[in-house]
Design a protein around this motif. Structure first.
Motif, PDB file in Angstrom:
ATOM      1  N   VAL A  79      -1.220  -3.470  -2.129  1.00  0.00           N
ATOM      2  CA  VAL A  79      -2.227  -2.480  -1.769  1.00  0.00           C
ATOM      3  C   VAL A  79      -2.227  -2.308  -0.257  1.00  0.00           C
ATOM      4  O   VAL A  79      -1.904  -3.238   0.478  1.00  0.00           O
ATOM      5  CB  VAL A  79      -3.642  -2.871  -2.243  1.00  0.00           C
ATOM      6  CG1 VAL A  79      -3.712  -2.923  -3.755  1.00  0.00           C
ATOM      7  CG2 VAL A  79      -4.078  -4.187  -1.650  1.00  0.00           C
ATOM      8  N   LEU A  80      -2.598  -1.121   0.183  1.00  0.00           N
ATOM      9  CA  LEU A  80      -2.716  -0.876   1.609  1.00  0.00           C
ATOM     10  C   LEU A  80      -3.937  -1.625   2.114  1.00  0.00           C
ATOM     11  O   LEU A  80      -5.056  -1.353   1.707  1.00  0.00           O
ATOM     12  CB  LEU A  80      -2.849   0.627   1.883  1.00  0.00           C
ATOM     13  CG  LEU A  80      -2.971   1.031   3.346  1.00  0.00           C
ATOM     14  CD1 LEU A  80      -1.724   0.632   4.127  1.00  0.00           C
ATOM     15  CD2 LEU A  80      -3.199   2.526   3.454  1.00  0.00           C
ATOM     16  N   GLY A  81      -3.708  -2.609   2.979  1.00  0.00           N
ATOM     17  CA  GLY A  81      -4.791  -3.441   3.474  1.00  0.00           C
ATOM     18  C   GLY A  81      -5.314  -3.006   4.822  1.00  0.00           C
ATOM     19  O   GLY A  81      -6.417  -3.368   5.222  1.00  0.00           O
ATOM     20  N   GLY A  82      -4.530  -2.233   5.543  1.00  0.00           N
ATOM     21  CA  GLY A  82      -4.929  -1.774   6.861  1.00  0.00           C
ATOM     22  C   GLY A  82      -3.752  -1.124   7.557  1.00  0.00           C
ATOM     23  O   GLY A  82      -2.658  -1.014   6.993  1.00  0.00           O
ATOM     24  N   TYR A  83      -3.979  -0.706   8.791  1.00  0.00           N
ATOM     25  CA  TYR A  83      -2.912  -0.032   9.520  1.00  0.00           C
ATOM     26  C   TYR A  83      -3.107  -0.186  11.020  1.00  0.00           C
ATOM     27  O   TYR A  83      -4.199  -0.449  11.508  1.00  0.00           O
ATOM     28  CB  TYR A  83      -2.849   1.453   9.163  1.00  0.00           C
ATOM     29  CG  TYR A  83      -4.057   2.221   9.645  1.00  0.00           C
ATOM     30  CD1 TYR A  83      -4.049   2.855  10.885  1.00  0.00           C
ATOM     31  CD2 TYR A  83      -5.213   2.288   8.881  1.00  0.00           C
ATOM     32  CE1 TYR A  83      -5.173   3.538  11.342  1.00  0.00           C
ATOM     33  CE2 TYR A  83      -6.319   2.963   9.317  1.00  0.00           C
ATOM     34  CZ  TYR A  83      -6.295   3.587  10.556  1.00  0.00           C
ATOM     35  OH  TYR A  83      -7.408   4.249  11.002  1.00  0.00           O
ATOM     36  N   TYR A  84      -2.015  -0.039  11.729  1.00  0.00           N
ATOM     37  CA  TYR A  84      -2.017   0.095  13.179  1.00  0.00           C
ATOM     38  C   TYR A  84      -1.262   1.374  13.503  1.00  0.00           C
ATOM     39  O   TYR A  84      -0.202   1.626  12.928  1.00  0.00           O
ATOM     40  CB  TYR A  84      -1.240  -1.045  13.856  1.00  0.00           C
ATOM     41  CG  TYR A  84      -1.980  -2.356  13.944  1.00  0.00           C
ATOM     42  CD1 TYR A  84      -2.691  -2.683  15.092  1.00  0.00           C
ATOM     43  CD2 TYR A  84      -1.949  -3.270  12.909  1.00  0.00           C
ATOM     44  CE1 TYR A  84      -3.359  -3.890  15.193  1.00  0.00           C
ATOM     45  CE2 TYR A  84      -2.606  -4.477  12.998  1.00  0.00           C
ATOM     46  CZ  TYR A  84      -3.307  -4.784  14.147  1.00  0.00           C
ATOM     47  OH  TYR A  84      -3.965  -5.987  14.235  1.00  0.00           O
TER      48      TYR A  84
END
Length: 118
Positions: A79-84
């Protein structure tokens, strides 16, 4: 953009401490990485996302009817947990920063994609 893909864990057995151990990194690892990105002057934006159980999917059918469902549409192992969002000169630099990201350890991955400019 560095999209941090985390392995899906069984919510019945996960604690914050267990989650950190399972994904191969600690809160301190994340703090250190966050600091390094900002100190390097390449940080543009970034966020951690709330738990997948808080997700809601919206789809609009051919007749314009809206369907709203809880969670993601398909079962997935990540799952997409976060981003930079980082500003680096080329793909090689982005890949170097992705490899340093704690989210790339312990079964997770970091997907690198350019942000489209129109």
């Amino acid at each position: 953009m560095l999209m941090i893909q985390a392995a899906v864990m069984d919510e019945a057995t996960v604690t914050d401490e267990a989650a950190g151990a399972a994904d191969g990194c600690t809160v301190e690892d994340w703090i250190a990485y966050d600091t390094a990105v900002k100190d390097a002057g390449i940080w543009v934006d970034g966020h951690s996302l709330a738990d997948l159980t808080t997700a809601t999917a919206v789809r609009v059918g051919p007749g314009g009817e809206r369907t709203v469902t809880d969670g993601p549409f398909a079962e997935t192992r990540e799952v997409l947990g976060g981003y930079y969002v980082i500003d680096v000169p080329d793909l090689d630099a982005a890949l170097d920063w992705a490899a340093r990201c704690p989210g790339a350890r312990g079964g997770g991955s970091v997907v690198v994609r350019p942000v489209a400019e129109f």
